[in-house]
Motif scaffolding. Sequence first.
Motif, PDB file in Angstrom:
ATOM      1  N   GLU A   1       1.450  21.212   4.001  1.00 40.94           N
ATOM      2  CA  GLU A   1       1.776  20.900   3.411  1.00 40.94           C
ATOM      3  C   GLU A   1       0.690  20.268   2.273  1.00 40.94           C
TER       4      GLU A   1
ATOM      5  N   ILE B   1       4.068  -1.786   3.336  1.00 40.56           N
ATOM      6  CA  ILE B   1       3.945   0.050   2.692  1.00 40.56           C
ATOM      7  C   ILE B   1       4.757   0.691   2.081  1.00 40.56           C
ATOM      8  N   TYR B   2       4.500   1.331   1.471  1.00 41.10           N
ATOM      9  CA  TYR B   2       5.742   2.287   1.103  1.00 41.10           C
ATOM     10  C   TYR B   2       5.448   3.810   0.592  1.00 41.10           C
TER      11      TYR B   2
ATOM     12  N   HIS C   1      -1.928   5.479  -3.755  1.00 39.29           N
ATOM     13  CA  HIS C   1      -2.947   6.088  -2.549  1.00 39.29           C
ATOM     14  C   HIS C   1      -3.284   6.877  -3.420  1.00 39.29           C
TER      15      HIS C   1
ATOM     16  N   VAL D   1       3.667   5.865  10.418  1.00 41.33           N
ATOM     17  CA  VAL D   1       2.398   5.349   9.796  1.00 41.33           C
ATOM     18  C   VAL D   1       2.085   3.842  10.636  1.00 41.33           C
TER      19      VAL D   1
ATOM     20  N   LEU E   1       0.604  -1.530   0.433  1.00 37.26           N
ATOM     21  CA  LEU E   1      -0.349   0.290  -0.082  1.00 37.26           C
ATOM     22  C   LEU E   1       0.836   1.458  -0.033  1.00 37.26           C
ATOM     23  N   GLU E   2       0.122   2.219  -0.908  1.00 40.14           N
ATOM     24  CA  GLU E   2       1.372   3.488  -0.810  1.00 40.14           C
ATOM     25  C   GLU E   2       0.610   4.550   0.349  1.00 40.14           C
ATOM     26  N   CYS E   3       1.235   4.894   0.948  1.00 40.33           N
ATOM     27  CA  CYS E   3       1.354   5.841   1.646  1.00 40.33           C
ATOM     28  C   CYS E   3       1.601   7.720   1.397  1.00 40.33           C
ATOM     29  N   LYS E   4       1.494   7.533   1.848  1.00 43.33           N
ATOM     30  CA  LYS E   4       1.555   9.372   1.301  1.00 43.33           C
ATOM     31  C   LYS E   4       2.307  10.257   2.940  1.00 43.33           C
ATOM     32  N   THR E   5       3.332  10.977   3.291  1.00 40.76           N
ATOM     33  CA  THR E   5       3.466  11.522   4.142  1.00 40.76           C
ATOM     34  C   THR E   5       4.291  12.478   4.025  1.00 40.76           C
ATOM     35  N   TYR E   6       4.274  13.778   4.947  1.00 36.91           N
ATOM     36  CA  TYR E   6       4.493  15.228   5.381  1.00 36.91           C
ATOM     37  C   TYR E   6       5.870  14.769   5.079  1.00 36.91           C
TER      38      TYR E   6
ATOM     39  N   LYS F   1      -1.733  -0.917  -3.714  1.00 40.47           N
ATOM     40  CA  LYS F   1      -2.319   0.064  -4.484  1.00 40.47           C
ATOM     41  C   LYS F   1      -1.764   1.551  -4.241  1.00 40.47           C
TER      42      LYS F   1
ATOM     43  N   ASN G   1      -0.999   2.370  12.902  1.00 42.14           N
ATOM     44  CA  ASN G   1      -2.022   2.147  12.359  1.00 42.14           C
ATOM     45  C   ASN G   1      -2.091   0.152  13.404  1.00 42.14           C
TER      46      ASN G   1
ATOM     47  N   HIS H   1      -4.981  -1.944  13.308  1.00 42.15           N
ATOM     48  CA  HIS H   1      -5.743  -2.302  12.401  1.00 42.15           C
ATOM     49  C   HIS H   1      -4.850  -3.701  11.506  1.00 42.15           C
ATOM     50  N   GLU H   2      -5.755  -4.916  10.328  1.00 45.25           N
ATOM     51  CA  GLU H   2      -5.417  -6.375  10.248  1.00 45.25           C
ATOM     52  C   GLU H   2      -3.842  -5.959   9.790  1.00 45.25           C
ATOM     53  N   TYR H   3      -2.927  -6.930  10.166  1.00 37.29           N
ATOM     54  CA  TYR H   3      -1.896  -7.580   9.550  1.00 37.29           C
ATOM     55  C   TYR H   3      -1.896  -7.986   8.712  1.00 37.29           C
ATOM     56  N   PRO H   4      -0.513  -9.118   7.635  1.00 37.85           N
ATOM     57  CA  PRO H   4       0.286  -7.488   7.459  1.00 37.85           C
ATOM     58  C   PRO H   4       0.273  -6.105   7.342  1.00 37.85           C
ATOM     59  N   GLN H   5       0.853  -6.002   7.482  1.00 41.37           N
ATOM     60  CA  GLN H   5       0.472  -4.565   6.482  1.00 41.37           C
ATOM     61  C   GLN H   5       2.110  -4.260   6.261  1.00 41.37           C
TER      62      GLN H   5
ATOM     63  N   ASN I   1      -3.213   8.518   6.359  1.00 42.83           N
ATOM     64  CA  ASN I   1      -2.456   7.031   6.291  1.00 42.83           C
ATOM     65  C   ASN I   1      -2.940   6.184   7.260  1.00 42.83           C
TER      66      ASN I   1
END
Lengths: 547, 510
Positions: free
Chosen positions: B387, A437-438, B247, A424, A376-381, B245, A428, A431-435, B497
């Motif tokens: 941001e 992310i990238y 984001h 992240v 899953l893609e994450c968006k971070t600051y 997928k 989380n 929430h369900e594992y596995p997690q 996230n």
Amino acid sequence: MPTVTLNRAEFEKLVGKSIPDAQLRDRISYLGTDLDELTKSEIKVEIFPNRPDMLSEQGFARAFSSFIGVKTGLREYAVKKSNHKVIVESSVKAVRPYTACALVKGLRFDDEKIKEIIQIQEKLHITYGRNRKKVAIGVYPFEKIQTPIRFKALAPKDIRFRPLESSKEMSGLQVLSSHPTGKDYGHLLEGKPKFPLFVDANDQILSMPPIINSHEVGKIGLDTRDVFIECSGFDYSVLSTCLNMIVTALADMGGEIYSMEIEMYGKKMVSPDLSATPLAFDLGYLSKRLGIELSEAQVKELLGKMGHGYSKGKALVPSYRADVLHPIDLAEDIAIAYGYENIPEVIPKVSTIGAEKPFTIFCRKVSDILAGVGLLECKTYHITNKDYQTTLMNCSVPLISLSNALNKEFSVLSAWNIPLLLEVLRSNKHHEYPQHIYSLGSIFKKGQSDTGVVEQERLACLLCSEQADYTRSKQILDYLFRMIGVEYSIIAAEHPSFIAGRIGRVVVKGKKVAYIGEISPQVLSNWELDVPVSGFELNLSELFDVI
Amino acid sequence: MSSDIQNIAKNLHPLERKVVPYLATGMSLAELAQKSKLSIVEAMRALQWLSNRKALSITDEKKELIELGKNGTDYQKKGLPERRFLSALSSTPLGISQISKKAGLDSAEVNICIGLLKRKAAIDISKEKEMMISLTDAGKGLVSKETLEEKFLKKKFPLDPSSLAEEEKFAFSELKKRKGIVALNVSSQKIITLTDLGKKLKTVKVSGKVEDKLTSSMLKTGKWKGKTFREYDVSINVPAISGGKRHFVSQAVDYIRKIWLEMGFEEMSGNMVQTSFWDLDSLFVPQDHPAREEQDTFYIKDPASGTLPPIAKKIKDVHENGGDTGSSGWGGKWSPDVAKENLLRTHTTVLSAQTIARLRDSQIPSKFFSVGKVFRNESLDPKHLFEFYQVEGIVVDPDANFTHLKGYLREFFTKMGYPDVRIRPGHFGYTEPSAEIEVLHPVTKKWIELGGCGVFRAEVTKPLMGKEVPVLAWGLGLGRIISEYWNISDIRELYKNDLKQLREMKAWMK
């Protein structure tokens, strides 16, 4: 943005006709202002910062009345000569060198009007006056003042007067430290050896700009008929324009404007100067920029709807307009008068070829490959904090901090992105594992550039599950490299955030482009994580450069 | 009808087949699982399928039950501590440590026993080297007598509290006071109610064998020939899965980028840390402008300032007196130190400025776009981020004019799904004329503000490009469009996230 609240009856009197709601709504928004509220008795309008002259009921009504064609063209304001003088002494040159002044006589005040004048003054202070730094405005009951008035500076300890709404006299420094207005604006005078003052012929202190007026001679009341107005600051033309905004508003209120002679550093000038500024323009230039063919007669009419005069190829710009610097500003006024809604839409046949940056394409491909293996893609600051970047990670990294962060949580720029993903994971845990992310994001470090900061795009990838280990992370890295067709090798490395002996550096064409390994249990416990994590952080910018 | 039932029976899943013989109205899921020797999960799945077939219905029943705690289970086997304590005591007084060892009690339990037995006057305590305990006459009586609590503990748990006799109620309330022996728990049970169909189903004998699964060995050996496969309820619910997928914000960004590319725009990119010079001065933002203040813009602590390009001299003139642009400029002194200050870019227009400054004559006309992060010194709240993404495009064309800007906007926003666009006068320091962009919301039919546009001022283009070429520009934030598409009311969710949300979020389908 500042707003002006208008008494609707008063406004319609000033405009010269009553206007139905629908027309008001429509016209106000096409004049270059925003309607905030409209009721039977009130109109609240937002004024853009380029038009401080519209911050008074009078100024707005004047512009509006021209715009809808009731009273168009340049407004002429009579200025009578007064023989009263203001002398600017050289002592004030170093602290607040200039002032522009005027008298307005024959005003009739009621509580409403007094409030209005204070409002105009305050709104101009905040906007055009840049919180009194650029312009400070003073309005005084002229009856209590003996001319000539002198603008001079004295050492703060030699200043004694009773500031507005205060019960006792204070010294210059006391005003800064204990008067509410002094506390708000004191920074504008702090540390100056001398503070500026307006004093009259009897040595009465009128005010200490840009802070506060005197309570005795600096407060207008119901019996005030004539007022002395001064604007002080650093640029005479700015002060003069601001003064003109105020005196024209007062004239529209029914006052008569009188000029004063200002003696300033050996020069004598007459203030206010309400003559229009001629601005030459080329009709062809304006037509070309706007894309509409304009005749001279049409331009004259359109300029008139924006309050400008016209004479032989020149626009006569009203003396209270602060925003006309260049003929293109006339083009905008003409477009507004013409009506933005009436400007045709033309799609030109200009052939250009669309193109993305190759690096953008590369990054998107990388992202797609990772999503394809179920991550899953994450968006971070990009803004984070030192604790996350170093302390919790058991390591130290050079960080670039903000000089004016709002809080500690967001106070440094990211130097690596694995900590952002651990954050992240921490949020989380329910929430369900596995997690798995990238994320893709920039990192910041000192280096060769015009700012001294270098930015690079990094891919961070973390697997978090009971089975997360080096092998699984390497499988993903290996798949990614096979898919982008790049050969790599991994050499053993050391890094305090990872388990010793389970951390490697990824090398491509001799360049170290990534760390890969299992996050150390100490780091995981710092992040309050109780599920194993492995992963890697890959420098996409460097990788892209070598392949 | 009967053939229908035959048909249903034939196609029952193996799990369903296992439970059907035991089904009865009023039976609980737990009971059924026990009888059919299935796990709770398996029995539940079977019940759900049967319920889908309308053979039964499942209701949730909340029930109070008295259950044994950890100590309770333990004491059921070994006896209550006080019983063990009493048995350990013989006729002679014993020290506490001896009792505890003999009875297998820990010190907490011993203390409880002493308290309890003292209250019943069953023991005497005397103090020598340590506490010595001896039985009283009453205590001797207790040794052979079963207490109410002991009787109660012998019952089969869980117990229905409504079934208790008075004595048992007393025993329960006593034991409840003690740690981990018994507790009154509310549990919900699934209770089965058979329908007529269900009742009939129970009586049906399944004739003929059906295969449950096609296996590779059947395929290899050809044994599948002549076999019938159990029919599925194809409308059945299946457990949800989710995939990897991008984001959702990335998906929206890709979409906007595609629109620009379709319209022939070339991408611009650049750094987030910039000098004030490029971010503000080159765009004719006066040096005393409020946008430069610390409460609006993030500045960098170290390196606090950068270097200026040679073009800075021209920018200085433009600010002070208009230079050769035909403008009066802002007046005052332009400070190179203010321009050198490093900041986090406040708009992507900084990229437009850098792009036109690099542009060669042979590259004109051209069009550029950028989609990038910008920063404002704001606290996070449901409506504000510090941001966020800004989207911006410029058209550099010697023949461009204001009517073209309107044309491009129509084309761009139509592609974005807003065919009705209008502009109103607006204000941006670096464009003249400037306009606000409004679009008609296709559902609410209200005009909403979506962005800003204008034509770069001569004070911007002339020093950067060496001549005054019209540059049309427009831009918008992405937040509003993204929030609207996914019905997000708190803008912070864009970067929260939450993995559950990311897994479940529908794809950007535009």
